[in-house]
Design an enzyme around this catalytic site. Structure first.
Site, PDB file in Angstrom:
ATOM      1  CG  HIS A 137      -2.677   2.108   3.781  1.00  0.00           C
ATOM      2  ND1 HIS A 137      -1.691   1.832   2.860  1.00  0.00           N
ATOM      3  CD2 HIS A 137      -2.978   0.928   4.388  1.00  0.00           C
ATOM      4  CE1 HIS A 137      -1.404   0.542   2.891  1.00  0.00           C
ATOM      5  NE2 HIS A 137      -2.174  -0.038   3.812  1.00  0.00           N
ATOM      6  CB  CYS A 199       1.910   6.930   0.170  1.00  0.00           C
ATOM      7  SG  CYS A 199       2.181   5.178   0.404  1.00  0.00           S
TER       8      CYS A 199
END
Length: 216
Positions: A137, A199
């Site tokens: 993440h 991301c």
């Protein structure tokens, strides 16, 4: 009379050569059929690999798009090869340029990616020839997980350490791609590649930030 002798000689040669020619033709046909079988098998294997990589990337993309609050609020995991949430990391990953050192768990799952990086087991083992992928993440807290991965530059070093080995990679490519861009997980047939996935952008991500490095 001499012409008849030549004719008989040629006929004898033809009789002798005919079986050899037939055998040669049979061997060629056999090799052609084997080549077709091997080509079809290679195509099936490649298609299966693509399906596995695509499925793995789709799962990772969904996980990366989930809220990062859990990753931000979870206690920091040890970067050593010690138990993390009851699981033993397969390695640690260290990127000195952005002051990051994380445990790496086997399998990109929601639990594993809560506060650790995860090796996509659909890709080759860490340190092996091919393309090994690690996802994490991009937590919103500065410095957590792959939050600062966008600061990595070409030429930076990435060190992956297992219990018995230490692999050093050098960053050679940085890109932002669509979540379904499976080509970033494919090997080039000669190098030991490490692909990092997170991301992009940090808030409301729509794409994937990809950092790729080759073993020195």
């Amino acid at each position: 009379m001499r012409k008849l002798s030549y004719l008989l000689i040629l006929l004898g040669i033809a009789v002798i050569a005919a079986p050899m020619l037939m055998e040669w033709q049979a061997d060629r046909e056999q090799q052609r059929l084997l080549a077709e079988v091997e080509q079809a098998r290679a195509q099936r294997d490649a298609a299966e690999m693509n399906r596995e990589l695509a499925a793995g990337l789709e799962r990772v993309s969904h996980l990366l798009e989930e809220e990062s609050s859990a990753a931000d609020s979870a206690p920091a995991a040890s970067s050593q090869l010690m138990t993390v949430d009851g699981k033993t990391p397969v390695a640690t990953i260290e990127i000195a340029a952005i002051d990051v050192k994380l445990p790496v768990l086997a399998g990109a799952t929601k639990a594993n990616m809560k506060h650790a990086a995860a090796h996509m087991t659909e890709t080759v083992p860490l340190g092996a020839e091919g393309n090994a992928a690690i996802a994490a993440h991009r937590a919103r807290t500065k410095g957590r997980l792959f939050n600062r991965l966008n600061e990595v530059e070409i030429g930076d070093k990435i060190v992956v350490s297992t219990e018995s080995e230490r692999y050093t990679y050098e960053v050679y490519k940085i890109s932002v791609v669509e979540p379904t861009e499976v080509s970033v997980l494919k090997p080039n047939g000669k190098d030991k590649i490490l692909t990092l996935i997170t991301c992009d952008p940090l808030i409301n991500p729509t794409h994937r930030l990809i950092v790729q490095a080759k073993m020195e």
